[in-house]
Enzyme design. Structure first.
Site, PDB file in Angstrom:
ATOM      1  CG  ASP A 173     -21.336   6.053-133.930  1.00 48.54           C
ATOM      2  OD1 ASP A 173     -22.227   5.211-133.817  1.00 48.54           O
ATOM      3  OD2 ASP A 173     -20.867   6.123-135.168  1.00 48.54           O
TER       4      ASP A 173
ATOM      5  CG  ASP B  25     -26.012   3.216-133.845  1.00 44.59           C
ATOM      6  OD1 ASP B  25     -26.622   3.991-134.448  1.00 44.59           O
ATOM      7  OD2 ASP B  25     -25.153   2.540-134.515  1.00 44.59           O
ATOM      8  CD  GLU B  26     -24.463   7.716-136.185  1.00 48.65           C
ATOM      9  OE1 GLU B  26     -24.149   8.528-136.392  1.00 48.65           O
ATOM     10  OE2 GLU B  26     -24.328   6.455-136.780  1.00 48.65           O
TER      11      GLU B  26
END
Length: 432
Positions: A9, A105-106
């Protein structure tokens, strides 16, 4: 063989990229926000310095400025965020091709069969009750290695969760932020997980959390020890899934980086320059959003959807969301009509609406059959027309072909919501 799954993350991703683009922002409280003049000025991301003052994602610009005097407001650069997201995944691809995105973003990585790229590690295994397990120290080493690679090559920090399944890996990435590694292993998972709030478990939304709390299951450990019949009776199939998650029995594989992405929902939302106060304008705005949603659904190749969701935010910043089951569809006209019906049912005049959102879910992945009734209604012809519109806009520009209803509001004719609003859509409440 025991799996090694990492969930990564990227910390404060938008704000962190903005600091790479402008080094003068280092160490200062910043917030990435939409256009304040157009009232799309909500906080999309914030730095750790801003977080300490209580600035939250979803705050308005004025709320962020009131909480943190001197906060620096910067506009979003979505093309750069996509670029850095690809760069990060490029680093991960040096170790595995099992890379499954979970937003910009993960993502999850499966390193089970990629340990050869790492140097020999003395304490890799530990035998317990005749079974060989990876040691917590080795798993911590792997997570730290991934974090350090991203930091040294791109200047971005990552929080990593390392576990033997996807659910616990995701849970672990939340435990040490920013820039930390948490291990939830076969050897320690009960001591790490059981005392955590049940809402920390993946897919436990607000409504499910409240239901579980009323039943006395406020921690993951209590849920794991519950009677199967009680949980499945209260939550149905979703309850059976949550029991597996709580007990560490998630067996879902990490998808290959080239695998077709499966969407649980596709949606879009928009905040408007002035309050929306009449039904005719609401209908036009819902058509614009629905065109975006329908086009994205077709592009995602997920088939047809059977649920339409509506999200409404009023001028006083209160909001609500509702949904309805519909016949399977990917047509803008049908999605918009269902959303408008929901609005008329749940919003009474007078009203002052600041933002609207439309989402569809329940995709059939091409398995539904068009009935004779639907064929008589020219569904196929309407779908062909909408696909043709997609191609014309892609080639000549969004504003070159518009619905007549949109002409009553000229700014809408050039507002390409499908391609210009790449932030995550409104979070519709869990209705289970």
């Amino acid at each position: 063989m025991e799996r090694i799954v990492i969930h990564s993350d990227l910390n404060n991703f938008y704000a962190s990229v903005e600091r790479l683009l402008n080094l003068d922002l280092a160490g200062k409280p910043i917030a990435v926000c939409g256009n304040k003049e157009e009232r799309r000025g909500i906080v999309l991301a914030k730095s750790e310095e801003a977080k300490k003052f209580g600035v939250k994602t979803g705050d308005t610009v004025w709320q962020a400025q009131r909480k943190c005097e001197g906060i620096i407001i910067v506009p979003p650069h979505f093309d750069k965020y996509m670029e850095y997201s690809r760069k990060v995944k490029g680093i991960y691809a040096e170790y595995t091709d099992l890379i499954e995105s979970y937003g910009i973003d993960e993502c999850w990585l499966d390193l089970t069969h990629s340990t050869l790229v790492f140097p020999p590690y003395a304490n890799k295994y530990k035998e317990v009750d005749g079974e060989k397990h990876f040691t917590d120290e080795y798993l911590l080493f792997l997570g730290d290695h991934i974090r350090n690679e991203v930091k040294s090559k791109l200047g971005l920090t990552v929080s990593c969760g390392v576990s033997f399944n996807k659910v616990f890996a995701k849970l672990g990435s939340e435990l040490k932020k920013p820039d930390g590694t948490s291990v939830i292993s076969k050897l320690n998972y009960k001591s790490v997980v059981n005392g955590l709030p049940v809402e920390d478990l993946l897919y436990v939304g607000k409504a499910t959390r409240e239901k579980l709390y009323r039943m006395g299951y406020n921690t993951i450990g209590k849920l794991a020890a519950a009677e199967d019949s009680e949980i499945s009776g209260a939550l149905g199939k979703a309850g059976e899934t949550l029991l597996k998650f709580a007990r560490g029995l998630d067996s879902e594989e990490v998808k290959h980086m080239d695998a077709k992405r499966e969407y649980k929902s596709i949606g879009n939302s928009c905040t408007y320059p002035d309050d929306v106060t009449n039904l005719n304008r609401v209908e036009r705005l819902l058509y614009v959003l629905s065109e975006s949603v329908a086009a994205r659904t077709r592009a995602a190749n997920q088939g047809l959807a059977d649920t339409v969701h509506l999200w409404v935010r009023y001028s006083d910043l209160t909001d609500f969301s509702v949904q309805k089951k519909v016949r399977h569809t990917a047509l803008c006209s049908e999605i918009a009509q269902h959303a408008f019906d929901l609005f008329k049912t749940h919003v009474k005049e007078p009203f002052a609406v600041r933002a609207l959102g439309v989402t569809v879910s329940g995709f059939d992945n091409g398995t539904s059959q068009i009935t004779l009734d639907e064929s008589a209604g020219n569904y196929k012809k309407l779908e062909a027309v909408e696909r043709c519109v997609d191609k014309i806009r892609e080639k000549h520009g969004y504003d070159k072909l518009q619905r007549g209803s949109v002409a009553a509001e000229p700014p809408l004719m050039r507002d390409d919501i499908k391609n210009s609003h790449l932030i995550k859509p409104a979070n519709f409440e869990d209705k289970s």
